[in-house]
Design a protein around this motif. Structure first.
Motif, PDB file in Angstrom:
ATOM      1  N   HIS A  48       0.845  -1.194   0.000  1.00 28.71           N
ATOM      2  CA  HIS A  48       0.000   0.000   0.000  1.00 28.71           C
ATOM      3  C   HIS A  48       0.878   1.242   0.000  1.00 28.71           C
ATOM      4  O   HIS A  48       1.808   1.339   0.796  1.00 28.71           O
ATOM      5  CB  HIS A  48      -0.863   0.046   1.270  1.00 28.71           C
ATOM      6  N   LYS A  69      -2.881   3.690 -10.354  1.00 27.79           N
ATOM      7  CA  LYS A  69      -4.215   3.123 -10.168  1.00 27.79           C
ATOM      8  C   LYS A  69      -4.696   2.563 -11.503  1.00 27.79           C
ATOM      9  O   LYS A  69      -4.169   2.911 -12.563  1.00 27.79           O
ATOM     10  CB  LYS A  69      -5.183   4.222  -9.710  1.00 27.79           C
ATOM     11  N   ARG A  70      -5.719   1.740 -11.458  1.00 29.30           N
ATOM     12  CA  ARG A  70      -6.241   1.125 -12.680  1.00 29.30           C
ATOM     13  C   ARG A  70      -7.738   1.363 -12.812  1.00 29.30           C
ATOM     14  O   ARG A  70      -8.420   1.621 -11.828  1.00 29.30           O
ATOM     15  CB  ARG A  70      -5.961  -0.382 -12.668  1.00 29.30           C
ATOM     16  N   LYS A  73     -10.777   3.978 -11.172  1.00 23.75           N
ATOM     17  CA  LYS A  73     -10.179   4.762 -10.095  1.00 23.75           C
ATOM     18  C   LYS A  73      -9.153   5.780 -10.606  1.00 23.75           C
ATOM     19  O   LYS A  73      -8.705   6.651  -9.874  1.00 23.75           O
ATOM     20  CB  LYS A  73      -9.512   3.835  -9.073  1.00 23.75           C
ATOM     21  N   LEU A  74      -8.746   5.593 -11.861  1.00 25.57           N
ATOM     22  CA  LEU A  74      -7.701   6.448 -12.414  1.00 25.57           C
ATOM     23  C   LEU A  74      -8.287   7.516 -13.323  1.00 25.57           C
ATOM     24  O   LEU A  74      -9.041   7.218 -14.249  1.00 25.57           O
ATOM     25  CB  LEU A  74      -6.723   5.575 -13.218  1.00 25.57           C
ATOM     26  N   ASP A  87      -1.777   4.005  -6.132  1.00 25.64           N
ATOM     27  CA  ASP A  87      -2.348   3.326  -4.966  1.00 25.64           C
ATOM     28  C   ASP A  87      -1.411   2.279  -4.364  1.00 25.64           C
ATOM     29  O   ASP A  87      -1.727   1.653  -3.363  1.00 25.64           O
ATOM     30  CB  ASP A  87      -3.705   2.682  -5.303  1.00 25.64           C
TER      31      ASP A  87
END
Lengths: 416, 416
Positions: A48, A69-70, A73-74, A87
């Protein structure tokens, strides 16, 4: 478009010859540490980002390889800061992941938990000779053991390992962060200045007593304190007598059990070690990481300018995950340096198999091919490494090449 | 703020018990493949984003964990696309990195290069039971060998390994992409439709001949072609006779050496194998990856619904780095599935050490501590794993816990 042949900046492809040495060292690590009751464990390479960027990181934070991020969320277009687009990150050490692992899995682990943790870490350091952005770390840690049995076992295990892979006459230097603090307090320095003073002290082996004195005075510390402080270092010796001297001199500045604990570690190690090495009490040993709370140690070898391993007690790290401190002590060896040194020595792996090459004439009949395969099977069952390949036109050159890769025995197969 | 205890989504902490099994399987892999002349190599976990996102990736591209640029190269605020903020990614397979490695290091490698490549790969798949976003792959590849010696040795090595770790009665199914193409051409399908047809064919084991027929007809293919195509599958058998049948029936649609090459592989493997398994000619075997050019194979085991390994020939991959094709053939085993199956079977690692726990009374004297350490040293030198720890108040419970972790022999040390 042609693809890029070289590895990414600062990371390296590992050739079979080095790989053989790495595997040998790993097998010795596993064997030795298992005999000391350590259990191997593993954490994911990705952590994390919140954990990696918690303040403990300090300078290391800048060196983290961060992961985007993927999916939904991006949103790169809307983002204005790094934090919005990442992230996770690749771990830059194994101590933080181990603390997380222990907090997460404690109920399934034997207590005290003796962990062997071998894995890559990633740091986006400026690339330089012999230093890579991906490198292997090999740590042993004992979590949940407050007594100096932890320190003793860590030092014995590590030195036994080094002995097994052929190192001798190395030195394990030992100190305790509490000595460092007591010496500073006794000399009249203020607690807020300790870290700064220790940074200077850490240069003792390079700039000597007079250099440290000059630097401390230049930093504006009281001449009287500096004088008193350096007198301690001038008088202390690197043995049990040195520990006693400081115990007597520092008096109440030193926690009650600190000197005895350290003496006991040195004595127990000296009396029960298997490898040839020296232990040295070194009150100038600082170790950079701020998370150490007690004993600290470092290995030095003449072949190297700097340390080939180190560690110490860090009793407050796990509390950062659970809210409750757990005694913890670890020792890390410089895996990449050890491998480098073995490569330079042209180290031959003692467990390597004998190598046989079977050369098959081009367009060999099925029957003859099967004959060669049967021979290969027998040789393999007899413990040899068998390389089966088509005979080249320049057979002599082919054999020379095979010879360079360790194949010294040959068998040839022809249609007639 | 407290840190996050759990691993990142979709990745897992590996507990000591599983680690022991993983290490055992890895040691057997290394031992076995070394006997077949394979050399272990390694590439960095991070690859150039350009390589990972080259068209070969296809669906996989979406699954890449991408790595943020660092320092001056990064400007999140100005960026509007992903491509502007990333420069690397975690590898999602080992085939592309191997091809890059070979292109980069060929001059230092023995030819043909027999590579053993064990490492983690990362895919941001939707997390599900038993499938993780970081998992270990274990591939062997032979680069620079155009004859079927490559296929034979890959199958023999892989099956020998599976046999050694206790698997039997598995099946290795074999096909050749050229059979797939010849059967489609013979039936009158157009080349542009092959990939689509093979996707349907690939479902044969699930939906059967009639299901495949229905789906092909529903896709709008000529009834005559579909009929002709399915007749082939209805008549072919899973043995050498099946290969002959197709050779005769397909005639010039099939390249001259294709059937003989495949028969020879099956025959040689049957006559020189060490493990108990079946080889099966399976003309419905497709293998998803578009990079395969010749032989393809897959292992199935009754314990599993799906494949536990597979591979094939991919002669055109390395040319994408160097501009010059190199014959290449590889076989990958499903490392994580094998470990999972061994865990379910409660597999006991045969090489595990005997475990002894030494319990030291709290505040044991230095002399007694050293006595315990000496005993530990002796036991370790005798090959045992020794766990030295402080005796707890509830000694019975402590011993039960130690017992659960394999410590069945105890020694106790008291001050008097």
């Amino acid at each position: 478009m042609a693809l890029i042949k070289t590895p990414v900046t600062g990371m390296k492809d590992i050739l079979p010859k080095e790989m053989e040495i790495r595997n040998y060292v790993i097998s010795q690590i596993q064997e030795t540490y298992a005999s000391f009751g350590f259990s191997q464990m593993e954490t994911p390479c990705v952590e994390h980002i919140e954990n990696l960027c918690s303040k403990q990181g300090g300078e290391n934070e800048k060196l983290i390889f961060k992961i985007l991020k993927r999916g939904e969320k991006l949103n790169v277009e809307a983002a204005t800061t790094e934090a919005e687009v990442v992230d996770g990150g690749l771990r830059y050490d194994q101590t933080l992941p181990l603390a997380r692992y222990y907090a997460n899995n404690n109920k399934d682990l034997l207590g005290p938990f003796k962990a062997l943790n071998i894995g890559n870490v990633w740091r986006a350091d400026r690339p330089q000779k012999g230093r890579f952005r991906q490198f292997m770390q090999c740590d042993i840690d004992i979590l949940g053991e407050s007594t100096n049995i932890a320190e003793i076992e860590l030092i014995l295990a590590t030195s036994t390992l080094l002995g097994k892979i052929g190192f001798k006459n190395f030195t394990i230097r030992i100190n305790d962060r509490r000595f460092l603090k007591a010496m500073a307090a006794y000399s009249g320095f203020e607690e807020k200045d300790y870290d700064d003073i220790f940074i200077t002290l850490d240069k003792m082996d390079k700039i000597g007593l007079s250099g440290v004195k000059e630097e401390l005075l230049a930093s504006g510390y009281e001449a009287e304190s500096v004088e008193k402080y350096l007198d301690l270092f001038a008088n202390v010796t690197g043995d049990l007598k040195g520990v006693s001297y400081l115990k007597e001199t520092l008096g109440d500045f030193l926690p009650a059990d600190c000197a005895e604990g350290l003496s006991e570690i040195m004595e127990a190690v000296d009396q029960t070690r298997t490898a040839e090495f020296n232990t040295l009490f070194d009150p100038t040993l600082v170790r950079g990481m701020s998370y150490y709370t007690g004993t600290i140690f470092e290995i030095s070898m003449d072949e190297f300018g700097s340390s080939v391993g180190g560690g110490g007690r860090y009793d407050e790290m796990i509390g950062r995950f659970t809210g409750q401190d757990v005694p913890a002590c670890g020792f890390s060896i410089g895996f990449e340096r050890i491998v480098m040194l073995l490569m330079e020595r042209d180290f031959k792996v003692p467990t390597a198999k004998e190598k046989v090459a079977l050369l098959l004439e081009k367009n060999l009949s099925s029957e003859k091919k099967i004959e060669a395969l049967r021979d290969a099977k027998e040789l393999r069952e007899a413990g040899k490494s068998v390389f089966l390949t088509v005979m080249k036109k320049n057979k002599k050159f082919q054999k020379t090449q095979l010879g360079e890769h360790g194949y010294t025995e040959f068998k040839e197969y022809f249609n007639r």
